[in-house]
Design an enzyme around this catalytic site. Sequence first.
Site, PDB file in Angstrom:
ATOM      1  N   LYS A  22       4.233 -11.717   9.234  1.00  0.00           N
ATOM      2  CA  LYS A  22       3.380 -11.529   8.047  1.00  0.00           C
ATOM      3  C   LYS A  22       3.617 -12.631   7.017  1.00  0.00           C
ATOM      4  CE  LYS A  22       2.489  -7.611   4.990  1.00  0.00           C
ATOM      5  NZ  LYS A  22       2.454  -6.151   5.064  1.00  0.00           N
ATOM      6  N   ARG A  68       0.840  -1.197   0.000  1.00  0.00           N
ATOM      7  CA  ARG A  68       0.000   0.000   0.000  1.00  0.00           C
ATOM      8  C   ARG A  68       0.877   1.249   0.000  1.00  0.00           C
ATOM      9  NH1 ARG A  68      -4.436   0.928   3.633  1.00  0.00           N
ATOM     10  NH2 ARG A  68      -2.996   0.798   5.383  1.00  0.00           N
ATOM     11  N   ARG A  83      -0.669  -0.040  13.915  1.00  0.00           N
ATOM     12  CA  ARG A  83       0.360  -0.864  14.563  1.00  0.00           C
ATOM     13  C   ARG A  83      -0.054  -1.149  15.996  1.00  0.00           C
ATOM     14  NH1 ARG A  83       1.787  -1.239  10.257  1.00  0.00           N
ATOM     15  NH2 ARG A  83       3.667  -0.620   9.150  1.00  0.00           N
TER      16      ARG A  83
HETATM   17  P1  ATP Z   1      -0.298  -1.385   6.681  1.00  0.00           P
HETATM   18  O1  ATP Z   1      -0.784  -1.627   8.047  1.00  0.00           O
HETATM   19  O2  ATP Z   1      -0.362   0.049   6.281  1.00  0.00           O
HETATM   20  O3  ATP Z   1      -0.910  -2.268   5.655  1.00  0.00           O
HETATM   21  P2  ATP Z   1       2.304  -2.623   6.129  1.00  0.00           P
HETATM   22  O4  ATP Z   1       3.662  -2.164   6.568  1.00  0.00           O
HETATM   23  O5  ATP Z   1       1.963  -4.018   6.390  1.00  0.00           O
HETATM   24  O6  ATP Z   1       1.265  -1.647   6.790  1.00  0.00           O
HETATM   25  P3  ATP Z   1       1.683  -3.039   3.322  1.00  0.00           P
HETATM   26  O7  ATP Z   1       1.567  -2.017   2.269  1.00  0.00           O
HETATM   27  O8  ATP Z   1       0.513  -3.853   3.674  1.00  0.00           O
HETATM   28  O9  ATP Z   1       2.251  -2.295   4.584  1.00  0.00           O
HETATM   29  O10 ATP Z   1       2.838  -4.064   2.907  1.00  0.00           O
HETATM   30  C1  ATP Z   1       4.122  -3.611   2.570  1.00  0.00           C
HETATM   31  C2  ATP Z   1       5.083  -3.939   3.688  1.00  0.00           C
HETATM   32  O11 ATP Z   1       5.090  -5.360   3.926  1.00  0.00           O
HETATM   33  C3  ATP Z   1       6.521  -3.606   3.379  1.00  0.00           C
HETATM   34  O12 ATP Z   1       6.801  -2.275   3.715  1.00  0.00           O
HETATM   35  C4  ATP Z   1       7.306  -4.608   4.226  1.00  0.00           C
HETATM   36  O13 ATP Z   1       7.410  -4.170   5.559  1.00  0.00           O
HETATM   37  C5  ATP Z   1       6.403  -5.818   4.232  1.00  0.00           C
HETATM   38  N1  ATP Z   1       6.758  -6.803   3.164  1.00  0.00           N
HETATM   39  C6  ATP Z   1       7.280  -6.585   1.927  1.00  0.00           C
HETATM   40  N2  ATP Z   1       7.408  -7.741   1.253  1.00  0.00           N
HETATM   41  C7  ATP Z   1       6.957  -8.715   2.081  1.00  0.00           C
HETATM   42  C8  ATP Z   1       6.834 -10.121   1.959  1.00  0.00           C
HETATM   43  N3  ATP Z   1       7.175 -10.774   0.853  1.00  0.00           N
HETATM   44  N4  ATP Z   1       6.350 -10.792   3.040  1.00  0.00           N
HETATM   45  C9  ATP Z   1       5.984 -10.170   4.178  1.00  0.00           C
HETATM   46  N5  ATP Z   1       6.069  -8.840   4.335  1.00  0.00           N
HETATM   47  C10 ATP Z   1       6.549  -8.117   3.302  1.00  0.00           C
END
Ligand code: ATP
Length: 327
Positions: free
Chosen positions: A187, A122, A324
Amino acid sequence: MESIQQNLLQRLADGRFHSGQELGEQMGLTRAAVWKYIRELRGLGLAVQSVRGRGYRVAGGLSLLDESAIHQALPENSRQRIGCVEVFTSLPSTSSYLKDKPVRPGQVAVCLAETQTQGRGRRGRHWVSPFAANIYASIKLQLSLEQNIYGSLSLLIGVAICRLLKEVGIQDASVKWPNDVFVNNAKLAGVLIEFNGEANGPVNAVIGMGLNVRMPPSAGEQIDQDWIDLDSLIPGVARHRNRVCARLVDTVLSVLEQSEQGGVAEILTEWRELDMLFDREVVLQLPNRQISGRAAGINAQGHLLIEQSEGQLVAFASGEVSVRVAS
Ligand code: ATP
């Protein structure tokens, strides 16, 4: 990708050593040309070892995406809805690829890639997408206007991913509002929803999904939060990546069908049972400020409810909000 590269990949997929001479003879190439193609594969992020006297190998082998294997693993009703499943070796992003692809009402387009050079999360964040390791899939479809699920679509897809995980034996997956799937506080998958369409016309949704299957440690180092992959939870599952892709697509289609038939509230109830933030102190990052409070689930539109002081509930739509757990 050139068919020569594909040919070479298929030979290396067995995980055994192949000498440059053997590969050259089998493929009608000079050893120098084999070396050039090996370099290109390394450029895509594939760890091809080379050992003097033995040749080249990809340790552990590869389970390459295979369009027809995925197609065949889909049940008939899903196959009929999907025009075709397109598989690419490398794309900037599967969702960007589908963005301009036309879809007819009732039909869906599916696209997968072995790697994404500009995988997106995102708000411009990067999705780490190493080669032939995980699943990067996008599905495009037309939403009818009366089907007002724009705010909750990423939550519905999170439920679909958790259903798939249950099916393969992972019972303790949870969803983090609005678009992530976690296991053991790390994640495992992310969802990115993008809409386009004309005013008063049909709206197209592109659903992008990244599901970690077997993340190479070097790629994992690029991720700035805790992550996990399927293969560490179910050893050996990476060998069945095509089947997992087919199940993922089918599960998403069945959740979408359920939502088209008036099942959104039911799916959101399922989401609430998977909610990893529920009742936890959280911090919300908004464009210009931060808000703290207690996560209190979601409303009927899929907006996050935050309880601030004196039991007052405030709802937040996902657009510009990141949440978070408070430390
Ligand atoms: P939000 O709560 O805003 O969704 P988020 O940090 O999870 O926060 P996203 O846009 O959902 O943001 O996902 C991108 C983020 O996920 C990246 O900034 C990184 O921290 C993490 N990320 C990137 N690639 C992967 C992956 N292959 N597996 C797990 N996490 C990843």
